[in-house]
Scaffold this active site. Structure first.
Site, PDB file in Angstrom:
ATOM      1  CD  GLN A   1     -27.068 -30.901 -36.615  1.00 33.49           C
ATOM      2  OE1 GLN A   1     -28.581 -30.253 -36.283  1.00 33.49           O
ATOM      3  NE2 GLN A   1     -27.064 -32.034 -37.246  1.00 33.49           N
TER       4      GLN A   1
ATOM      5  CB  CYS B   1     -21.594 -38.336 -36.684  1.00 39.66           C
ATOM      6  SG  CYS B   1     -21.560 -39.189 -39.242  1.00 39.66           S
TER       7      CYS B   1
ATOM      8  CE  LYS C   1     -24.723 -30.954 -40.386  1.00 35.63           C
ATOM      9  NZ  LYS C   1     -24.881 -32.539 -40.680  1.00 35.63           N
TER      10      LYS C   1
ATOM     11  CG  ASP D   1     -20.369 -27.791 -34.524  1.00 41.95           C
ATOM     12  OD1 ASP D   1     -20.352 -27.826 -35.608  1.00 41.95           O
ATOM     13  OD2 ASP D   1     -19.694 -29.543 -34.318  1.00 41.95           O
TER      14      ASP D   1
ATOM     15  CG  HIS E   1     -20.528 -34.566 -35.581  1.00 40.09           C
ATOM     16  ND1 HIS E   1     -19.758 -34.856 -36.929  1.00 40.09           N
ATOM     17  CD2 HIS E   1     -22.013 -34.884 -36.117  1.00 40.09           C
ATOM     18  CE1 HIS E   1     -20.371 -35.337 -37.528  1.00 40.09           C
ATOM     19  NE2 HIS E   1     -21.248 -34.534 -37.576  1.00 40.09           N
TER      20      HIS E   1
END
Lengths: 165, 430
Positions: B223, B384, B246, B220, B143
């Site tokens: 997600q 993104c 999220k 990261d 991202h």
């Protein structure tokens, strides 16, 4: 305090239905774009790009000695809105004076941003784009071709009798 | 509209598998106020969960309750409400650390989100220690928020930025990993799960290789946290960043979990109140970690609301969430693959229900707009992740991404609407 019933009962501002956005006139310009292609000679080129969606337009314009648009074509890739807008714009532009078109491009952008009321102003099928004003994220799709037109006409003004020199 | 595939499907499957008792997903769904609303006269079908998830009433109520019952600043004042607010705020820090199996609350920084967490590491850890010739290694599926900060760090230090390529299936191509790591890589920054392809990356394998090469590892997890059990220890991460919004929490809340020794190495990025120990006229000393990274009054209400989101996930159980996700993902892939002219981008076997696709002869923005008139929310654009989309030859795509509260039959609605959208755009050409 938070109350689900109070919040969920109210639908919030609902813009015009997307059905109005994709009306038949607009889709027809998308499926059968007018003036799609390139110009072999005597053109002024202008490119516009929308990095958000990757849409690109290349506008080719040839001015006549009297300052009117002798020929105009567009190429590139775009969504239904941007393609239809380019089609409507180029169909109108042929034979018109550059100065008038440049003013129209400014007015069109202002109309799309809802800064001034929408009026067709003698541009055939322009009404098909009126619905775009209710979808702020799509306004750039509609104005891309007109930005390219402004840019091309400004360039043409720098070399008045455009043509290969 | 839609076939009436029963949700019982999954529950029956779960029951057949034996002992596991699945949550009552219809009841869980009922706790999300937004999911009851009509959009353009149709029941909302929300498939933009990779962008942000909806919030259950308990999260909204908990955030409101802070304002209604104990508005006070945290950490400083000596009075009843300030102590209560501080206790509740700090309890969420601890919950965050537990939720991702991080070393502890003492090395968990509260941020505005994943982006801020990654930027903190870029500014506070990478820029002060990287030298020309050092390397930062990312992947081709990051991202922008786990790419641009490293571009900035590379520009500021003269370090070089390299990227692990992505293969046609949407998985990392690790054949050149040893060469890419080399002996000057100081940091491997990679996403746990791709926000476009849904691919789950083999983070542990990569982290081990990076550590062996002397590099630190930032994961990261934006997600992944809402879709599977995430253990920072099992992943082998030095830093792990994720966002609350999220995973059914408020916007403006995120966390940077770190190994304590890494956090000790980090310079503060924002100066101000709360992050200092002693302030003189011309210089100051810093507070202990993690507070030295939290200048100013934080998003107290949001953080406290986030506590309720952690509880929601804990009560559901991440294993149950993952099973629900797998079932919905299977339905999503089946339904989308059956739409004429639709091509799914990304075919990793280990994946979650984030599905990017292109519809033939239809621009992604038109597709999303036409679906919107059926009350369906999907994504259109570059997600993104411009370099990744270019890798697959696209400037823009559509993306449907699910959450546990989606219903299997919503994919029928999606598929039917996609067929209609394609027909509308193709018109006479079909």
């Amino acid at each position: 305090m938070y109350s689900p019933s109070r919040w969920s009962a109210r639908g919030g501002p609902s813009p015009v239905d997307a059905n109005d956005l994709y009306q038949e006139v607009l889709l027809d310009h998308f499926r059968h774009p007018r003036n799609h292609g390139t110009l072999a000679d005597g053109e002024v080129l202008a490119d516009e790009e929308n990095p958000n969606c990757g849409d690109r337009i290349r506008l080719a314009v040839r001015l006549a000695p009297d300052g009117t648009v002798a020929d105009i074509r567009f190429d590139g890739r775009g969504c239904a809105i941007s393609t239809a807008s380019a089609s409507i714009m180029t169909a109108h532009a042929r034979g018109r004076p550059a100065g008038e078109l440049s003013d129209l491009a400014d007015r069109f952008s202002a109309m799309m941003r809802a800064e001034i009321p929408f009026e067709e102003g003698g541009v055939e099928d322009l009404a098909a784009l009126a619905g775009v004003r209710s979808f702020p994220l799509r306004v750039k799709c509609a104005t891309m071709a007109w930005h390219a037109l402004k840019k091309a006409l400004a360039r043409a003004a720098e070399k008045p009798f455009s043509g290969r020199s | 509209m839609g076939t009436h595939r029963e949700n019982a499907d999954a529950q029956a499957a779960g029951a057949a598998a034996g002992a596991v008792r699945e949550p009552d997903w219809e009841r869980v769904r009922g706790d999300f106020p937004v999911l009851h609303r009509l959009v353009r006269g149709r029941p909302l079908v929300y498939f933009d969960n990779a962008a942000t998830t909806q919030k259950p009433a308990i999260v909204i109520r908990t955030e409101c309750e802070y304002y209604g019952t104990c508005t006070a600043n945290v950490h400083r004042a000596i009075h009843f409400m300030a102590e209560e607010a501080t206790r509740r705020y700090e309890a969420v820090r601890a919950a965050a650390a537990r939720f991702v199996d991080a070393p502890g609350a003492a090395s968990t920084v509260v941020t505005r989100g994943t982006t801020e967490a990654i930027n903190l590491v870029a500014r506070g850890w990478a820029i002060p220690r990287l030298k020309p010739g050092d390397r930062i290694l990312v992947t081709g599926m990051e991202h922008h928020s786990n790419l641009v900060p490293w571009q900035m760090a590379a520009r500021a230090t003269g370090a070089e930025l390299r990227s692990i390529p992505v293969d046609d299936a949407g998985e990392l191509d690790l054949r050149r990993l040893p060469e890419l790591l080399g002996n000057r890589t100081r940091l491997l920054a990679l996403t746990h799960v791709s926000n476009v392809l849904g691919t789950v990356n083999p983070v542990r394998q990569l982290a081990d290789a990076a550590h062996a090469a002397g590099a630190a590892v930032l994961v990261d997890a934006a997600q992944s946290v809402a879709h599977m059990p995430v253990s920072m220890a099992a992943l082998g991460a030095d830093f792990l960043a994720f966002s609350g919004h999220k995973m059914c929490g408020p916007t403006g809340v995120g966390f940077l979990c770190a190994r304590p020794e890494r956090l000790e190495e980090m310079e503060p990025v924002f100066g101000g109140g709360e992050m200092i120990a002693r302030v003189e006229e011309t210089e100051s000393t810093w507070a202990e970690i993690p507070h030295r990274f939290e200048a100013g009054t934080p998003n107290i209400a949001g953080v406290i609301g986030m506590g309720a989101a952690f509880e929601v996930f804990s009560e559901l159980g991440m294993d149950a969430v993952q099973r629900r996700d797998a079932m919905l993902t299977r339905v999503a892939l089946e339904q989308l693959a059956a739409v004429p002219g639709l091509r799914i981008v990304g075919a990793a076997p280990d994946r979650i229900g984030v599905v990017a696709f292109a519809l033939e002869d239809a621009h992604p923005h038109d597709v999303a707009q036409l679906l919107d008139r059926d009350g369906i929310a999907i994504r259109a654009g570059h997600m993104c992740a411009q370099p990744l989309l270019r890798r697959f030859g696209h400037a823009a795509l559509n993306r449907a991404s699910l959450a546990f509260y989606n219903r299997p039959e919503e994919f029928d609605v999606l598929a039917e609407s996609l067929v209609r959208a394609r027909r509308a755009l193709a018109g006479g050409r079909e």
